[in-house]
Design a protein around this motif. Structure first.
Motif, PDB file in Angstrom:
ATOM      1  N   ASP A 274       0.814  -1.216   0.000  1.00 34.14           N
ATOM      2  CA  ASP A 274       0.000   0.000   0.000  1.00 34.14           C
ATOM      3  C   ASP A 274       0.849   1.269   0.000  1.00 34.14           C
ATOM      4  OD1 ASP A 274      -2.338  -1.469  -0.013  1.00 34.14           O
ATOM      5  OD2 ASP A 274      -2.705  -1.276   2.149  1.00 34.14           O
ATOM      6  N   LYS A 275       2.069   1.184   0.530  1.00 34.60           N
ATOM      7  CA  LYS A 275       2.962   2.346   0.607  1.00 34.60           C
ATOM      8  C   LYS A 275       3.785   2.554  -0.662  1.00 34.60           C
ATOM      9  CE  LYS A 275       2.491   3.860   4.961  1.00 34.60           C
ATOM     10  NZ  LYS A 275       2.279   5.284   5.340  1.00 34.60           N
ATOM     11  N   LEU A 276       3.761   1.583  -1.566  1.00 34.97           N
ATOM     12  CA  LEU A 276       4.621   1.642  -2.754  1.00 34.97           C
ATOM     13  C   LEU A 276       3.927   2.406  -3.881  1.00 34.97           C
ATOM     14  CD1 LEU A 276       6.103  -1.973  -2.686  1.00 34.97           C
ATOM     15  CD2 LEU A 276       7.357   0.168  -2.335  1.00 34.97           C
ATOM     16  N   THR A 277       4.017   3.720  -3.807  1.00 34.05           N
ATOM     17  CA  THR A 277       3.476   4.590  -4.847  1.00 34.05           C
ATOM     18  C   THR A 277       4.530   4.816  -5.939  1.00 34.05           C
ATOM     19  OG1 THR A 277       4.282   6.588  -3.759  1.00 34.05           O
ATOM     20  CG2 THR A 277       2.079   5.791  -3.126  1.00 34.05           C
ATOM     21  N   ASN A 278       4.132   5.446  -7.024  1.00 36.04           N
ATOM     22  CA  ASN A 278       5.095   5.781  -8.078  1.00 36.04           C
ATOM     23  C   ASN A 278       6.213   6.677  -7.551  1.00 36.04           C
ATOM     24  OD1 ASN A 278       3.863   4.281 -10.033  1.00 36.04           O
ATOM     25  ND2 ASN A 278       3.156   6.002 -11.273  1.00 36.04           N
ATOM     26  N   ASP A 279       5.860   7.671  -6.735  1.00 37.30           N
ATOM     27  CA  ASP A 279       6.876   8.582  -6.198  1.00 37.30           C
ATOM     28  C   ASP A 279       7.869   7.834  -5.312  1.00 37.30           C
ATOM     29  OD1 ASP A 279       5.824  10.769  -7.498  1.00 37.30           O
ATOM     30  OD2 ASP A 279       4.686  11.492  -5.770  1.00 37.30           O
ATOM     31  N   VAL A 280       7.357   6.917  -4.501  1.00 35.97           N
ATOM     32  CA  VAL A 280       8.232   6.163  -3.603  1.00 35.97           C
ATOM     33  C   VAL A 280       9.197   5.293  -4.390  1.00 35.97           C
ATOM     34  CG1 VAL A 280       8.286   4.264  -1.929  1.00 35.97           C
ATOM     35  CG2 VAL A 280       6.732   6.183  -1.585  1.00 35.97           C
ATOM     36  N   ILE A 281       8.698   4.491  -5.310  1.00 32.06           N
ATOM     37  CA  ILE A 281       9.570   3.555  -6.018  1.00 32.06           C
ATOM     38  C   ILE A 281      10.528   4.297  -6.944  1.00 32.06           C
ATOM     39  CG2 ILE A 281       8.063   3.073  -7.985  1.00 32.06           C
ATOM     40  CD1 ILE A 281      10.234   0.532  -6.004  1.00 32.06           C
ATOM     41  N   THR A 282      10.093   5.431  -7.507  1.00 29.12           N
ATOM     42  CA  THR A 282      10.998   6.231  -8.340  1.00 29.12           C
ATOM     43  C   THR A 282      12.174   6.734  -7.520  1.00 29.12           C
ATOM     44  OG1 THR A 282       9.198   6.918  -9.814  1.00 29.12           O
ATOM     45  CG2 THR A 282      11.191   8.270  -9.813  1.00 29.12           C
ATOM     46  N   ASP A 283      11.902   7.183  -6.303  1.00 32.92           N
ATOM     47  CA  ASP A 283      12.985   7.647  -5.429  1.00 32.92           C
ATOM     48  C   ASP A 283      13.915   6.506  -5.042  1.00 32.92           C
ATOM     49  OD1 ASP A 283      14.228   9.673  -3.575  1.00 32.92           O
ATOM     50  OD2 ASP A 283      13.608   8.165  -2.115  1.00 32.92           O
ATOM     51  N   LEU A 284      13.363   5.320  -4.748  1.00 34.57           N
ATOM     52  CA  LEU A 284      14.205   4.177  -4.396  1.00 34.57           C
ATOM     53  C   LEU A 284      15.087   3.774  -5.583  1.00 34.57           C
ATOM     54  CD1 LEU A 284      11.728   1.944  -2.334  1.00 34.57           C
ATOM     55  CD2 LEU A 284      13.264   3.744  -1.533  1.00 34.57           C
ATOM     56  N   ASN A 285      14.511   3.777  -6.780  1.00 33.38           N
ATOM     57  CA  ASN A 285      15.293   3.464  -7.978  1.00 33.38           C
ATOM     58  C   ASN A 285      16.416   4.476  -8.182  1.00 33.38           C
ATOM     59  OD1 ASN A 285      13.691   1.239  -8.671  1.00 33.38           O
ATOM     60  ND2 ASN A 285      12.321   2.458  -9.945  1.00 33.38           N
ATOM     61  N   LEU A 286      16.098   5.754  -7.957  1.00 33.02           N
ATOM     62  CA  LEU A 286      17.099   6.819  -8.134  1.00 33.02           C
ATOM     63  C   LEU A 286      18.265   6.633  -7.169  1.00 33.02           C
ATOM     64  CD1 LEU A 286      16.442  10.548  -8.727  1.00 33.02           C
ATOM     65  CD2 LEU A 286      17.939   9.897  -6.856  1.00 33.02           C
ATOM     66  N   GLN A 287      17.980   6.222  -5.949  1.00 38.23           N
ATOM     67  CA  GLN A 287      19.050   6.015  -4.970  1.00 38.23           C
ATOM     68  C   GLN A 287      20.055   4.965  -5.447  1.00 38.23           C
ATOM     69  OE1 GLN A 287      17.947   5.660  -0.766  1.00 38.23           O
ATOM     70  NE2 GLN A 287      15.924   6.485  -1.282  1.00 38.23           N
ATOM     71  N   VAL A 288      19.564   3.965  -6.180  1.00 38.38           N
ATOM     72  CA  VAL A 288      20.460   2.925  -6.693  1.00 38.38           C
ATOM     73  C   VAL A 288      21.145   3.380  -7.977  1.00 38.38           C
ATOM     74  CG1 VAL A 288      20.590   0.566  -7.593  1.00 38.38           C
ATOM     75  CG2 VAL A 288      19.139   1.076  -5.617  1.00 38.38           C
ATOM     76  N   ASP A 289      20.356   3.808  -8.953  1.00 40.81           N
ATOM     77  CA  ASP A 289      20.886   4.045 -10.294  1.00 40.81           C
ATOM     78  C   ASP A 289      21.619   5.368 -10.450  1.00 40.81           C
ATOM     79  OD1 ASP A 289      19.984   1.635 -11.398  1.00 40.81           O
ATOM     80  OD2 ASP A 289      17.990   2.444 -11.729  1.00 40.81           O
ATOM     81  N   VAL A 290      21.298   6.339  -9.632  1.00 39.86           N
ATOM     82  CA  VAL A 290      21.938   7.656  -9.741  1.00 39.86           C
ATOM     83  C   VAL A 290      22.924   7.882  -8.595  1.00 39.86           C
ATOM     84  CG1 VAL A 290      21.558  10.148  -9.838  1.00 39.86           C
ATOM     85  CG2 VAL A 290      19.947   8.592 -10.975  1.00 39.86           C
ATOM     86  N   GLN A 291      22.524   7.519  -7.385  1.00 39.84           N
ATOM     87  CA  GLN A 291      23.373   7.767  -6.217  1.00 39.84           C
ATOM     88  C   GLN A 291      24.319   6.612  -5.907  1.00 39.84           C
ATOM     89  OE1 GLN A 291      20.731   8.900  -3.010  1.00 39.84           O
ATOM     90  NE2 GLN A 291      19.770  10.511  -4.230  1.00 39.84           N
ATOM     91  N   GLY A 292      24.126   5.470  -6.536  1.00 40.88           N
ATOM     92  CA  GLY A 292      25.074   4.360  -6.396  1.00 40.88           C
ATOM     93  C   GLY A 292      24.920   3.512  -5.154  1.00 40.88           C
ATOM     94  N   LYS A 293      23.775   3.577  -4.489  1.00 41.71           N
ATOM     95  CA  LYS A 293      23.560   2.749  -3.305  1.00 41.71           C
ATOM     96  C   LYS A 293      23.205   1.319  -3.704  1.00 41.71           C
ATOM     97  CE  LYS A 293      21.926   6.602  -0.423  1.00 41.71           C
ATOM     98  NZ  LYS A 293      20.798   7.114   0.407  1.00 41.71           N
TER      99      LYS A 293
END
Length: 314
Positions: A274-293
């Motif tokens: 229920d907490k996995l909105t587009n904004d949430v998952i986009t931010d999580l993806n960005l942390q991996v693909d852009v920030q290198g986590k």
């Protein structure tokens, strides 16, 4: 991470890289010590979602095994139907088109989920549950400079450009999208250009975003709409003006017998989904693909932030 191993099948899975404690997800006696193998496909979002399942069920007391990063949708699906994987997050559009063989998506996302849920259970004894609001559909994207120079803002205009000047519409695709019916062949059929006329370059998923932003190897590129690199690189999505692409809401998927044996898995995962909105998952993806986590760290930290689990060390 563990990948598919050719015709020999999959490895038995590994221990998740972190351990977590209970948060709002408490130890559930019926899940205590239950062996659960969690699978995912190999791209960033899927790996994050796989770890979200793993840490959630770990907090509930399950003995979790990690089989994230299986190469390809079909291999992931087969690993589940054959009993090597117990729980995954899968997308409704993929289930409807690729696994169930339907040709036309259902425009309403809730009705799309219900149709997949009902048909896959009836035909294949597969349970879909705990659907998330996040909807990671396909799109074609381009840099602002390419949008301005070509005037292409919609997929109809893209199709017209392919027919008029294929070189000006050179497009980067990943292998699976090139052949999937809900991918490029379907785009070509819907938007009126011969798929053989389009000039395409086949690249790994992660490379496409930068190649599209640079606009040297390709003018347009296939993207996932919840990928953080779209915003980071300033890419613009072409409007799917004929609504070709299905909804791809993520949902928990299990074999029917396994789901009946362990009904608490649905109870644990529903509030998480229920907490996995587009904004949430986009931010999580960005942390991996852009920030290198690392995907596992990102998944764990989000669950801690939301109070679902507590940090227990590595």
């Amino acid at each position: 991470m563990t990948a598919a191993i050719g015709a020999c099948g999959l490895a038995s899975g590994s221990t998740p890289p972190f351990t977590v404690g209970a948060g709002s997800i408490k130890n559930i006696p019926a899940l205590d010590g239950v062996k659960v193998t969690v699978g995912s496909k190999e791209f960033t979002e899927q790996v994050i979602l796989g770890y979200i399942i793993e840490f959630s069920l770990m907090a509930a007391g399950a003995d979790v095994r990690d089989l994230t990063s299986i190469v390809g949708s079909r291999s992931t699906r087969d690993s589940q139907t054959q009993g090597q994987v117990d729980v995954t997050y899968e997308y409704t559009g993929t289930g409807w088109i690729n696994y169930l063989g339907n040709e036309k998506p259902i425009p309403d996302s809730r009705k799309q989920f219900e149709a997949v849920r009902d048909e896959d259970l009836k035909k294949n004894n597969i349970v879909w549950t705990a659907v998330a609001p996040m909807d990671n559909t396909y799109a074609l994207a381009a840099s602002p400079e390419v949008i301005k120079s070509t005037g292409v803002k919609t997929l109809s205009e893209y199709g017209a450009l392919v027919n008029k000047n294929p070189g000006a519409a050179r497009t980067c695709l990943e292998t699976e999208f090139r052949s999937r019916q809900d991918g490029f062949p379907g785009v070509a059929s819907t938007y009126g250009f011969p798929v053989t006329k389009a000039q395409v370059s086949i690249l790994q998923t992660g490379i496409i975003y930068q190649a599209t932003a640079d606009a040297t190897q390709c003018k347009f590129g296939e993207v996932f709409t919840t990928d953080g690199r779209i915003k980071a690189l300033g890419l613009q999505l072409l409007t799917d003006d004929k609504q070709f692409f299905p909804h791809y809401n993520a949902a928990i998927v299990m074999r029917e017998a396994y789901a009946k044996e362990h009904p608490d898995i649905e109870k644990v995962m529903t509030p998480v989904s229920d907490k996995l909105t587009n904004d949430v998952i986009t931010d999580l993806n960005l942390q991996v693909d852009v920030q290198g986590k690392e995907p596992a760290e990102v998944a764990r930290d989000w669950l801690i932030k939301e109070g679902f689990v507590s940090k227990k060390g590595s």
